[in-house]
Scaffold this motif. Structure first.
Motif, PDB file in Angstrom:
ATOM      1  N   VAL A 136       0.998  -1.011  -0.162  1.00 19.09           N
ATOM      2  CA  VAL A 136      -0.001   0.109   0.086  1.00 19.09           C
ATOM      3  C   VAL A 136       0.815   1.228   0.157  1.00 19.09           C
ATOM      4  O   VAL A 136       1.267   1.870   0.919  1.00 19.09           O
ATOM      5  N   ASN A 137       1.343   1.628  -1.236  1.00 21.88           N
ATOM      6  CA  ASN A 137       2.231   2.827  -1.294  1.00 21.88           C
ATOM      7  C   ASN A 137       1.670   4.161  -1.692  1.00 21.88           C
ATOM      8  O   ASN A 137       0.223   4.026  -1.502  1.00 21.88           O
ATOM      9  N   PHE A 138       2.389   4.887  -2.378  1.00 23.02           N
ATOM     10  CA  PHE A 138       1.658   6.409  -2.701  1.00 23.02           C
ATOM     11  C   PHE A 138       0.653   6.142  -3.739  1.00 23.02           C
ATOM     12  O   PHE A 138       0.020   7.185  -3.782  1.00 23.02           O
ATOM     13  N   ALA A 139       0.608   5.131  -4.487  1.00 26.10           N
ATOM     14  CA  ALA A 139      -0.524   4.968  -5.394  1.00 26.10           C
ATOM     15  C   ALA A 139      -1.874   5.059  -4.707  1.00 26.10           C
ATOM     16  O   ALA A 139      -2.854   5.649  -5.050  1.00 26.10           O
ATOM     17  N   PHE A 140      -1.981   4.769  -3.358  1.00 28.02           N
ATOM     18  CA  PHE A 140      -3.002   4.487  -2.510  1.00 28.02           C
ATOM     19  C   PHE A 140      -3.222   5.946  -1.777  1.00 28.02           C
ATOM     20  O   PHE A 140      -4.045   6.029  -0.967  1.00 28.02           O
ATOM     21  N   THR A 141      -2.648   7.184  -2.266  1.00 27.94           N
ATOM     22  CA  THR A 141      -2.900   8.346  -1.616  1.00 27.94           C
ATOM     23  C   THR A 141      -4.267   8.435  -1.574  1.00 27.94           C
ATOM     24  O   THR A 141      -5.369   8.480  -2.574  1.00 27.94           O
ATOM     25  N   ASP A 142      -4.704   9.209  -0.165  1.00 28.99           N
ATOM     26  CA  ASP A 142      -6.340   9.468  -0.281  1.00 28.99           C
ATOM     27  C   ASP A 142      -7.122   8.267  -0.182  1.00 28.99           C
ATOM     28  O   ASP A 142      -8.424   8.354   0.241  1.00 28.99           O
ATOM     29  N   LEU A 143      -6.582   6.859  -0.305  1.00 28.21           N
ATOM     30  CA  LEU A 143      -7.317   5.833  -0.196  1.00 28.21           C
ATOM     31  C   LEU A 143      -7.073   4.876   0.862  1.00 28.21           C
ATOM     32  O   LEU A 143      -7.776   4.054   1.170  1.00 28.21           O
ATOM     33  N   THR A 144      -6.047   5.330   1.632  1.00 23.29           N
ATOM     34  CA  THR A 144      -5.605   4.474   2.797  1.00 23.29           C
ATOM     35  C   THR A 144      -6.381   4.534   3.868  1.00 23.29           C
ATOM     36  O   THR A 144      -7.116   5.469   4.159  1.00 23.29           O
ATOM     37  N   PRO A 145      -6.514   3.135   4.525  1.00 21.27           N
ATOM     38  CA  PRO A 145      -7.722   3.143   5.576  1.00 21.27           C
ATOM     39  C   PRO A 145      -7.496   3.872   6.630  1.00 21.27           C
ATOM     40  O   PRO A 145      -6.395   4.014   7.155  1.00 21.27           O
ATOM     41  N   GLU A 146      -8.479   4.458   7.221  1.00 19.15           N
ATOM     42  CA  GLU A 146      -8.422   5.196   8.471  1.00 19.15           C
ATOM     43  C   GLU A 146      -9.266   4.158   9.711  1.00 19.15           C
ATOM     44  O   GLU A 146      -9.296   4.766  10.972  1.00 19.15           O
ATOM     45  N   HIS A 147      -9.541   2.953   9.230  1.00 15.39           N
ATOM     46  CA  HIS A 147     -10.251   2.038  10.150  1.00 15.39           C
ATOM     47  C   HIS A 147      -9.530   0.651  10.169  1.00 15.39           C
ATOM     48  O   HIS A 147      -9.157   0.471   8.917  1.00 15.39           O
ATOM     49  N   VAL A 148      -9.687  -0.251  11.058  1.00 19.26           N
ATOM     50  CA  VAL A 148      -9.023  -1.281  10.905  1.00 19.26           C
ATOM     51  C   VAL A 148     -10.268  -2.401  11.350  1.00 19.26           C
ATOM     52  O   VAL A 148     -11.183  -2.027  12.120  1.00 19.26           O
ATOM     53  N   ILE A 149     -10.149  -3.728  10.958  1.00 19.28           N
ATOM     54  CA  ILE A 149     -11.051  -4.634  11.124  1.00 19.28           C
ATOM     55  C   ILE A 149     -10.574  -5.654  12.214  1.00 19.28           C
ATOM     56  O   ILE A 149      -9.399  -6.185  12.134  1.00 19.28           O
ATOM     57  N   HIS A 150     -11.212  -5.879  13.309  1.00 16.94           N
ATOM     58  CA  HIS A 150     -10.914  -6.892  14.476  1.00 16.94           C
ATOM     59  C   HIS A 150     -11.844  -8.176  14.261  1.00 16.94           C
ATOM     60  O   HIS A 150     -12.897  -8.042  14.053  1.00 16.94           O
ATOM     61  N   GLY A 151     -11.407  -9.149  14.918  1.00 17.54           N
ATOM     62  CA  GLY A 151     -12.071 -10.561  14.886  1.00 17.54           C
ATOM     63  C   GLY A 151     -11.476 -11.445  14.104  1.00 17.54           C
ATOM     64  O   GLY A 151     -12.198 -12.488  13.913  1.00 17.54           O
ATOM     65  N   PHE A 152     -10.038 -11.420  13.513  1.00 17.13           N
ATOM     66  CA  PHE A 152      -9.717 -12.296  12.896  1.00 17.13           C
ATOM     67  C   PHE A 152      -8.506 -12.924  13.458  1.00 17.13           C
ATOM     68  O   PHE A 152      -7.533 -12.282  13.989  1.00 17.13           O
ATOM     69  N   SER A 153      -8.374 -14.196  13.593  1.00 17.77           N
ATOM     70  CA  SER A 153      -7.213 -14.834  14.261  1.00 17.77           C
ATOM     71  C   SER A 153      -6.203 -15.079  13.168  1.00 17.77           C
ATOM     72  O   SER A 153      -6.392 -14.731  11.936  1.00 17.77           O
ATOM     73  N   PRO A 154      -4.898 -15.053  13.695  1.00 16.02           N
ATOM     74  CA  PRO A 154      -3.732 -15.531  12.681  1.00 16.02           C
ATOM     75  C   PRO A 154      -4.278 -16.389  11.505  1.00 16.02           C
ATOM     76  O   PRO A 154      -3.742 -16.540  10.185  1.00 16.02           O
ATOM     77  N   ARG A 155      -4.976 -17.658  11.842  1.00 13.36           N
ATOM     78  CA  ARG A 155      -5.170 -18.478  10.867  1.00 13.36           C
ATOM     79  C   ARG A 155      -6.166 -18.096   9.887  1.00 13.36           C
ATOM     80  O   ARG A 155      -5.953 -18.593   8.481  1.00 13.36           O
ATOM     81  N   ASP A 156      -6.887 -17.294  10.236  1.00 11.16           N
ATOM     82  CA  ASP A 156      -7.737 -16.531   9.256  1.00 11.16           C
ATOM     83  C   ASP A 156      -6.997 -15.644   7.936  1.00 11.16           C
ATOM     84  O   ASP A 156      -7.606 -15.468   6.873  1.00 11.16           O
ATOM     85  N   PHE A 157      -5.949 -15.328   8.249  1.00 15.81           N
ATOM     86  CA  PHE A 157      -4.957 -14.311   7.434  1.00 15.81           C
ATOM     87  C   PHE A 157      -4.593 -15.551   6.294  1.00 15.81           C
ATOM     88  O   PHE A 157      -4.167 -14.948   5.078  1.00 15.81           O
ATOM     89  N   ALA A 158      -4.650 -16.802   6.303  1.00 15.13           N
ATOM     90  CA  ALA A 158      -4.345 -17.522   5.193  1.00 15.13           C
ATOM     91  C   ALA A 158      -5.083 -17.492   4.245  1.00 15.13           C
ATOM     92  O   ALA A 158      -4.655 -17.314   2.742  1.00 15.13           O
ATOM     93  N   LEU A 159      -6.492 -17.278   4.233  1.00 14.68           N
ATOM     94  CA  LEU A 159      -7.348 -17.521   3.118  1.00 14.68           C
ATOM     95  C   LEU A 159      -8.189 -16.049   3.030  1.00 14.68           C
ATOM     96  O   LEU A 159      -8.900 -15.779   2.049  1.00 14.68           O
ATOM     97  N   ASP A 160      -8.739 -15.739   4.422  1.00 15.79           N
ATOM     98  CA  ASP A 160      -9.790 -14.752   4.166  1.00 15.79           C
ATOM     99  C   ASP A 160      -9.487 -13.425   4.624  1.00 15.79           C
ATOM    100  O   ASP A 160     -10.293 -12.500   4.419  1.00 15.79           O
ATOM    101  N   VAL A 161      -8.195 -12.991   4.538  1.00 16.82           N
ATOM    102  CA  VAL A 161      -7.635 -11.659   4.597  1.00 16.82           C
ATOM    103  C   VAL A 161      -6.887 -11.228   3.681  1.00 16.82           C
ATOM    104  O   VAL A 161      -6.064 -11.737   2.805  1.00 16.82           O
ATOM    105  N   TYR A 162      -7.259 -10.210   2.855  1.00 15.46           N
ATOM    106  CA  TYR A 162      -6.977  -9.863   1.292  1.00 15.46           C
ATOM    107  C   TYR A 162      -6.034  -8.532   1.477  1.00 15.46           C
ATOM    108  O   TYR A 162      -5.413  -8.167   0.391  1.00 15.46           O
ATOM    109  N   ALA A 163      -6.157  -7.732   2.622  1.00 16.68           N
ATOM    110  CA  ALA A 163      -5.119  -6.777   2.655  1.00 16.68           C
ATOM    111  C   ALA A 163      -5.518  -6.370   4.334  1.00 16.68           C
ATOM    112  O   ALA A 163      -6.204  -6.707   4.951  1.00 16.68           O
TER     113      ALA A 163
END
Length: 553
Positions: free
Chosen positions: A473-500
């Motif tokens: 997520v570099n400067f191409a994402f200027t003005d699009l970078t998230p100001e919120h984050v998502i909670h409730g995902f375990s490390p194993r969820d990052f294998a298939l269900d987390v895309y960013a």
């Protein structure tokens, strides 16, 4: 006094600083401000050959008397580049908040502390001595570039160095190095980057991009007369260095001379993404601090991609005063028509005859117009009805009949739709985006949390292979970078269900910014990138939006 006696004959010392960032002193106390003013005069008398800074200031404190009106500032990049721009413009105007004021009571102090950058005129504290022409110096700024741990292990004889166990007590533990390689595996970042070394290299390249933006921005204000990058080398758990702890150069070391030259070309961009055929234009400034006299020159420019030249041109340049910033003109181009998202770079060269005075570059990203991709699926989305109509999607009139819902808030009716087996794309870009209870899911602002990332830098990543940003997520994402984050995902969820997602410091606190969750018999895809407000104007926002539509099975 002992330091002056011991080190006073060293020519490398040009400035004495009494206090750093108000450590060990309370500058809201008039008696302590008076002590600092007296100590300044004492030190000037002890060594009249050098400059003296009373308090090298940062957020929430200020100067009392000083030879240099310096300040420390850190912002996550590219996430908070607009805050950086606003702050430097504020600072360049020599604002009143640089020096101490009188605060009648605790309430007045708290009002200042809530927003120190307010351009409010207040009476100076009586202890303040201000000449009004103290040079403005950004004496601390910078961003993290994670070191390659394989080089650290090699420098330590094959194992983790002792200082990997430092930093645990700082910043909620986010700067603690121990276990970084295990966290890389635990959160399946090896499915995003081929190795931890590759992630570190990506982090270092983003560090260079951040330094480039920050230096160019400071150099565009001729009232700012200097800066100090934090720091020359990494220090224990701090990764702001241009070199790592074992003096291995970061990957961009050969390019530092481009952004730290006496003469610097500055492209003033507002955005870096364009649709095919869209016109682009940006002003070019020139910060001139070399001894060369420039009375007549030529600015050459060329927009190039991989083995391609899209367009080029030149501009005549007249006199450029020394120690000043000169506007050279406007470079204009049309975005090339391409079949796939493509990265290109604008190369700039300022020449006087055969002599190269300065060179610079700026990356841009070009996106083809989206092709209709819908197969008649009915989507309920009053907010984005026009977009879906142009993409060959059907339109559902109410929430009872769609194949998919696309919304900026999730309420009870959306929850019921999910439980029955529906699909929902939630663009969760505001504090109240989640208006119903989804077990194990929370969406929270980054501000005021470790994920804000302005100190121990945050690093954003994605798994969208179609984007030419190498999963960063570099400067191409200027003005699009998230100001919120998502909670409730375990490390194993990052294998298939987390895309960013993003992490802070030494790969701590990984959280999703795009993630999929099963709700009842349905599928919920949540994105916190700021897409909704930018869909009409930003081609990268459109591209990510279309990618999200295809991530829900």
């Amino acid at each position: 006094a002992g330091m002056v006696e011991r080190d006073g004959n060293h020519p490398s010392i040009g400035i004495w600083t009494i206090i750093n960032e108000s450590w060990g002193i309370d500058l809201t106390d008039a008696s302590q401000r008076a002590w600092l003013a007296e100590t300044y005069e004492w030190l000037k008398a002890l060594d009249p050959t050098r400059l003296v800074v009373g308090n090298s200031a940062c957020w929430g404190n200020f100067h009392v008397v000083t030879d240099i009106a310096d300040f420390h500032i850190y912002y996550a990049m590219p996430d908070h580049h607009q805050q950086w721009r606003a702050w430097t413009e504020n600072y360049a105007s020599r604002p009143a908040w640089l020096f101490a004021h009188e605060y009648q009571d605790h309430a007045a102090w708290r009002e200042f502390a809530r927003d120190p950058w307010q351009m409010v005129e207040r009476p100076l504290a009586p202890e303040v001595t201000q000449s009004g022409d103290e040079p403005l110096l950004v004496s601390e700024f910078g961003n993290w570039g994670l070191p390659d741990v394989t080089k650290l292990y090699a420098g330590n004889g094959g194992g983790a160095p002792w200082w990997f166990d430092t930093g645990l007590e700082w910043g909620d533990g986010i700067v603690y190095p121990r276990g970084v390689d295990q966290r890389f595996k635990d959160y399946y970042l090896d499915r995003v980057f081929p190795s931890l070394s590759a992630l570190s290299e990506a982090s270092q390249r983003l560090q260079f991009d951040a330094l480039k933006f920050e230096i160019e921005n400071m150099r565009s204000h001729d009232s700012i007369q200097g800066y100090v990058i934090t720091e020359f080398t990494d220090l224990h758990w701090e990764c702001n260095g241009l070199l790592d702890m074992y003096r291995n150069p970061k990957v961009y070391h050969a390019r530092l001379q481009e952004i730290n030259a006496d003469d610097l070309l500055i492209p003033l961009w507002e955005r870096l993404t364009f649709s095919s055929g869209e016109p682009g234009a940006l002003k070019i400034l020139f910060s001139h601090y070399s001894a060369m006299e420039i009375n007549s020159a030529v600015l050459e420019w060329e927009l190039v991609g991989d083995e391609l030249s899209f367009s080029s041109g030149w501009l005549p340049v007249g006199q450029c005063p020394s120690a000043a910033v000169t506007e050279l003109g406007v470079v204009s181009f049309d975005a090339p028509r391409l079949e796939h998202p493509t990265k290109a770079r604008l190369e700039l060269r300022l020449r006087s005859g055969e002599r190269l005075i300065a060179k610079g570059e700026q990356e841009f990203y070009f996106f083809p117009d989206p092709a209709p991709s819908g197969n008649g699926e009915r989507i309920y989305s009053p907010e984005f009805h026009k977009i879906f109509a142009s993409l060959n999607y059907g339109s559902a009139q109410d929430i009872s009949e769609p194949d998919m819902i696309v919304a900026t808030s999730l309420d009870d009716s959306c929850r019921e739709f999910l439980l029955r087996g529906g699909r929902v794309l939630l663009l969760a870009e505001k504090d109240d985006a989640l208006q119903t209870h989804i077990p194990g899911l929370a969406i929270e602002p980054r501000t005021g949390t470790p994920w804000q990332g302005d100190w121990a830098s945050s690093f954003g990543w994605h798994r969208l292979d179609s984007l030419p940003t190498h999963h960063v997520v570099n400067f191409a994402f200027t003005d699009l970078t998230p100001e919120h984050v998502i909670h409730g995902f375990s490390p194993r969820d990052f294998a298939l269900d987390v895309y960013a997602g993003l992490f802070v410091g030494w790969l701590h606190k990984p959280v999703p910014t795009i993630a999929r969750k099963r709700v009842g018999r349905g599928e919920l895809l949540v994105s916190t990138f700021r897409l909704a407000e930018n869909l009409e104007t930003n081609p990268l926002a459109k591209h990510i939006f279309y990618e999200l539509l295809h991530l829900i099975p």
